[in-house]
Design a protein around this motif. Structure first.
Motif, PDB file in Angstrom:
ATOM      1  N   THR A   1      -3.745   3.452  -1.001  1.00 25.66           N
ATOM      2  CA  THR A   1      -3.988   2.780  -2.270  1.00 25.66           C
ATOM      3  C   THR A   1      -3.313   1.413  -2.245  1.00 25.66           C
ATOM      4  O   THR A   1      -2.121   1.311  -1.944  1.00 25.66           O
ATOM      5  N   ASN A   2      -4.090   0.373  -2.532  1.00 26.67           N
ATOM      6  CA  ASN A   2      -3.533  -0.962  -2.677  1.00 26.67           C
ATOM      7  C   ASN A   2      -2.913  -1.067  -4.061  1.00 26.67           C
ATOM      8  O   ASN A   2      -3.597  -0.938  -5.066  1.00 26.67           O
ATOM      9  N   LEU A   3      -1.593  -1.246  -4.106  1.00 26.86           N
ATOM     10  CA  LEU A   3      -0.895  -1.289  -5.385  1.00 26.86           C
ATOM     11  C   LEU A   3      -1.159  -2.608  -6.098  1.00 26.86           C
ATOM     12  O   LEU A   3      -1.045  -3.677  -5.503  1.00 26.86           O
ATOM     13  N   LYS A   4      -1.494  -2.513  -7.359  1.00 26.77           N
ATOM     14  CA  LYS A   4      -1.808  -3.688  -8.168  1.00 26.77           C
ATOM     15  C   LYS A   4      -0.599  -4.081  -9.008  1.00 26.77           C
ATOM     16  O   LYS A   4       0.426  -3.413  -9.018  1.00 26.77           O
TER      17      LYS A   4
ATOM     18  N   SER B   1       0.371   5.564   0.854  1.00 25.59           N
ATOM     19  CA  SER B   1      -0.412   6.743   1.185  1.00 25.59           C
ATOM     20  C   SER B   1       0.399   7.961   0.787  1.00 25.59           C
ATOM     21  O   SER B   1       1.600   8.037   1.070  1.00 25.59           O
TER      22      SER B   1
ATOM     23  N   TYR C   1       0.849  -1.189   0.000  1.00 25.19           N
ATOM     24  CA  TYR C   1       0.000   0.000   0.000  1.00 25.19           C
ATOM     25  C   TYR C   1       0.888   1.243   0.000  1.00 25.19           C
ATOM     26  O   TYR C   1       2.023   1.221   0.491  1.00 25.19           O
TER      27      TYR C   1
ATOM     28  N   THR D   1      -5.369   8.461   3.392  1.00 23.85           N
ATOM     29  CA  THR D   1      -5.966   7.433   2.538  1.00 23.85           C
ATOM     30  C   THR D   1      -4.860   6.511   2.050  1.00 23.85           C
ATOM     31  O   THR D   1      -3.679   6.892   2.018  1.00 23.85           O
TER      32      THR D   1
ATOM     33  N   GLU E   1      -0.941   3.237 -10.332  1.00 24.35           N
ATOM     34  CA  GLU E   1      -1.419   2.514  -9.152  1.00 24.35           C
ATOM     35  C   GLU E   1      -0.950   1.069  -9.165  1.00 24.35           C
ATOM     36  O   GLU E   1      -1.452   0.237  -8.409  1.00 24.35           O
TER      37      GLU E   1
END
Length: 340
Positions: free
Chosen positions: A234-237, A226, A224, A232, A283
């Motif tokens: 973000t879950n990294l893909k 922030s 992740y 907040t 992302e």
């Protein structure tokens, strides 16, 4: 195995290293030779974490015990301190009752202001360890395994709580609020590790281990980021396979470490069984193995597996070196702009 490392702020050839069943060791020549500092000075050799004061190179704190759940974990006896560079050591107050110590952070401008994360919570001292206040309490297996502070503002701190998530303080560790509750992301998440980017302190990187192949992205691994100090996440893909994204593997409960790149807020390093350089693209993340563990097809497969600690030493012209603490001891890269 080794877990903790601290670098002399006045001489980057002097490294203090904590070994889980061997106490504290010092090298003054970048690892060529070593001397033990605690064999007859500390009644517990399970040194899991160590910090040195940037204000005073002779003041160090070490935490004992292993709050990670491994079968061979060595129990601790609290926190010990030296004010003469390791010649003599003292046990600090009631710290023997804190449980096993996962991490210590120290105020860079006040050597007496220290916080520790343990199996029982977070404890704070402002008088060098003579007195302590528990400012965050945990129970059961909600151990505090990691603590990090904003490198530009020690009042901003992050704590990683096993089987729960992340907490944050904005008042130097006096009070804590939840910023990442696993129930809101993936209720199977277990172990969390964090690192604040020195290049952009608003950026917080998180590596998360999830058992039973229940990670959101990479089997056992989620990463992740922030960009707003934990406001907040973000879950990294990944554009690749879930298996290729499994940097921590199913041993992430035991080996899980993350370190931000010193100059690039889109790059960080993750240590599990092996070590990876991770780059954020939008992302998504892409990774490359830089110390390959058991994978002989990758580079640096002579580096021992099972990573527990990473430190960076800055050089000239944005060159730096990476130090690793793992089950095989201490390893180092050379100074480069892209080490490893």
């Amino acid at each position: 195995r080794t877990r903790g490392m601290a670098i002399d702020p006045t001489n980057n050839k002097r490294w203090f290293v904590g070994s889980v069943s061997g106490g504290v060791w010092l090298t003054e020549d970048e690892g060529v030779s070593w001397v033990n500092l605690t064999d007859t000075s500390i009644p517990n050799l399970s040194t899991s974490t160590i910090v040195i004061s940037p204000q005073d190179k002779n003041t160090l704190y070490v935490g004992t015990g292993e709050p990670f759940g491994n079968l061979g974990a060595v129990g601790g006896a609290g926190i010990f301190k030296t004010t003469d560079g390791g010649t003599t050591w003292s046990s600090l107050g009631i710290s023997f009752s804190f449980g096993d110590v996962g991490r210590i952070i120290i105020n860079p401008t006040n050597k007496n202001n220290v916080l520790v994360g343990t199996t029982r919570g977070i404890y704070r001292t402002i008088d060098g360890g003579a007195n302590w206040t528990q400012t965050y309490a945990t129970s059961g297996s909600n151990w505090v395994q990691d603590l990090d502070a904003d490198p530009t503002n020690f009042n901003i701190q992050y704590g990683s709580v096993e089987n729960f998530g992340l907490v944050k303080s904005i008042d130097g560790g006096l009070t804590w609020t939840t910023i990442f509750d696993r129930a809101n992301f993936n209720s199977s998440h277990r172990r969390f590790e964090t690192s604040v980017s020195p290049a952009e302190p608003n950026t917080l990187f998180v590596s998360v281990y999830t058992p039973n192949s229940r990670a959101t992205t990479g089997v056992n691994t989620d990463l992740y980021v922030s960009r707003n100090k934990g406001g907040t996440f973000t879950n990294l893909k990944t554009s690749g396979s879930a298996a290729a994204a499994n940097l921590l593997t199913d041993q992430g409960w035991y080996d899980n470490i993350i370190m931000a790149h010193p100059f690039d807020a889109n790059v960080f390093y993750v240590g599990g069984v092996a070590v990876f350089k991770v780059t954020i693209v939008g992302e998504n993340f892409v990774s490359s193995s830089i110390a390959s563990g058991y994978d002989s097809a990758q580079i640096n497969n002579e580096v021992h597996v099972d990573q527990h600690g990473m430190e960076v030493i800055l050089g000239n012209n944005q060159e730096f070196r990476i130090l690793l603490a793992n089950d095989g001891g201490v390893y180092s890269t050379s100074f480069k702009t892209d080490p490893g």
